[in-house]
Design a protein around this motif. Sequence first.
Motif, PDB file in Angstrom:
ATOM      1  N   LEU A  96      50.884  34.350  40.908  1.00 14.52           N
ATOM      2  CA  LEU A  96      49.481  34.379  40.491  1.00 14.52           C
ATOM      3  C   LEU A  96      48.552  33.995  41.640  1.00 14.52           C
ATOM      4  N   MET A  97      49.037  33.116  42.512  1.00 14.71           N
ATOM      5  CA  MET A  97      48.212  32.684  43.640  1.00 14.71           C
ATOM      6  C   MET A  97      48.057  33.776  44.691  1.00 14.71           C
ATOM      7  N   SER A  98      49.012  34.707  44.762  1.00 13.55           N
ATOM      8  CA  SER A  98      48.939  35.778  45.757  1.00 13.55           C
ATOM      9  C   SER A  98      48.000  36.910  45.355  1.00 13.55           C
ATOM     10  N   ILE A  99      47.606  36.969  44.084  1.00 15.85           N
ATOM     11  CA  ILE A  99      46.765  38.076  43.616  1.00 15.85           C
ATOM     12  C   ILE A  99      45.399  38.092  44.300  1.00 15.85           C
ATOM     13  N   PRO A 100      44.658  36.962  44.413  1.00 12.81           N
ATOM     14  CA  PRO A 100      43.359  37.027  45.112  1.00 12.81           C
ATOM     15  C   PRO A 100      43.469  37.466  46.567  1.00 12.81           C
ATOM     16  N   VAL A 101      44.553  37.092  47.247  1.00 13.75           N
ATOM     17  CA  VAL A 101      44.722  37.515  48.630  1.00 13.75           C
ATOM     18  C   VAL A 101      44.914  39.029  48.711  1.00 13.75           C
ATOM     19  N   LEU A 102      45.696  39.585  47.799  1.00  9.72           N
ATOM     20  CA  LEU A 102      45.880  41.036  47.772  1.00  9.72           C
ATOM     21  C   LEU A 102      44.571  41.753  47.473  1.00  9.72           C
ATOM     22  N   ILE A 103      43.787  41.191  46.565  1.00  9.60           N
ATOM     23  CA  ILE A 103      42.478  41.791  46.254  1.00  9.60           C
ATOM     24  C   ILE A 103      41.572  41.742  47.479  1.00  9.60           C
ATOM     25  N   ALA A 104      41.585  40.624  48.199  1.00  9.20           N
ATOM     26  CA  ALA A 104      40.758  40.506  49.400  1.00  9.20           C
ATOM     27  C   ALA A 104      41.180  41.511  50.460  1.00  9.20           C
ATOM     28  N   LEU A 105      42.483  41.730  50.614  1.00 10.30           N
ATOM     29  CA  LEU A 105      42.957  42.729  51.575  1.00 10.30           C
ATOM     30  C   LEU A 105      42.526  44.134  51.178  1.00 10.30           C
ATOM     31  N   CYS A 106      42.526  44.420  49.882  1.00  8.49           N
ATOM     32  CA  CYS A 106      42.088  45.739  49.418  1.00  8.49           C
ATOM     33  C   CYS A 106      40.591  45.929  49.647  1.00  8.49           C
ATOM     34  N   ILE A 107      39.808  44.866  49.489  1.00 11.10           N
ATOM     35  CA  ILE A 107      38.357  44.972  49.689  1.00 11.10           C
ATOM     36  C   ILE A 107      38.031  45.196  51.160  1.00 11.10           C
ATOM     37  N   VAL A 108      38.669  44.407  52.023  1.00  6.74           N
ATOM     38  CA  VAL A 108      38.397  44.549  53.455  1.00  6.74           C
ATOM     39  C   VAL A 108      38.889  45.907  53.951  1.00  6.74           C
ATOM     40  N   GLY A 109      40.054  46.314  53.483  1.00  3.80           N
ATOM     41  CA  GLY A 109      40.567  47.630  53.837  1.00  3.80           C
ATOM     42  C   GLY A 109      41.360  47.623  55.122  1.00  3.80           C
ATOM     43  N   GLN A 110      42.228  48.613  55.244  1.00  7.15           N
ATOM     44  CA  GLN A 110      43.085  48.722  56.415  1.00  7.15           C
ATOM     45  C   GLN A 110      42.268  49.035  57.670  1.00  7.15           C
ATOM     46  N   LYS A 111      41.173  49.768  57.508  1.00 10.31           N
ATOM     47  CA  LYS A 111      40.379  50.160  58.672  1.00 10.31           C
ATOM     48  C   LYS A 111      39.829  48.945  59.387  1.00 10.31           C
TER      49      LYS A 111
END
Length: 295
Positions: free
Chosen positions: A267-282
């Motif tokens: 559950l603690m890793s979910i916000p980090v994954l969301i933040a990575l998706c928002i920032v994006g790979q680019k």
Amino acid sequence: MNVNNELVGKQIHLPKRKMPITMKKVRMFIGIFVLCVLSLAFLVPFLYMIGTSFKPYAEIAGQPLNPFPLHPTMQNITHLLSRIPFWRQFANSLIISLSVTILAIVFNSLVAFGFARYDFKWKNGLFIAMLITMMVPAQLTIVPSFMMFRSWHWLNTFWPLILPGSVSAFSVFLIRQIMVSIPREMYDSARVDGCSEFGTYLRIAFPLARSAIGIVGILTFMGSWNDYIGPLIYLSSESRMTLAVGITTLNNPYKIDFASPITGAFLMSIPVLIALCIVGQKYFVNGVTAGAVKG
């Protein structure tokens, strides 16, 4: 003459030649294969964490090597929520991490803009002195910082966890490497158009350095979100504790609980994954390579 006309009307099919396999293609195939293997190596522990979060305790103890639950259940999550004030500690971690990230983006980009935009005495020496602070281990500053915050009556508050992380020499260096590559003619044109210095920073420097600012934001958020030593030292009450410390209180020397800590980590890793998706790979890739820009 007729034979020549017949030959002209017919299509001559030549046998296709097989393209030789070059060493470049072989190296590319080997590289892709190695990357796939490494990706699976990083993905397998994450799959185990997700699968264990939905396993009953009998499957966790009886089939620990099976990453997929045979009888999925929500019992681990309900048990976790009943043992610690999960949502309260989740909110504490989110407040601290977002505050540190916002302040880090503002302060580090302003300092980087100053080093990239202006020429002043001892500029290079001051910049080098700032970079030297990266060589100081963080463990050496724990005791002086604790004594300082105790004298300010900041213990058991969020300030010792927010303010020290708002400025970083690495973040300033990373953003400065992008801002210094911006042509000075753009700054001069904005100045001629009547734009103030802060307006130049806000309208030119900040948007053009968004790749480095994005990577600074995601690294700062991840570092604050996963911080364990800071909350353990400065926070004492359970209501102000962060989630990283709260999860570790689920185990004690007399009873080992495998399900609840793993579920909490998932559950603690979910916000980090969301933040990575928002920032994006680019932005992530561009920000990582921003330090290679010559300035």
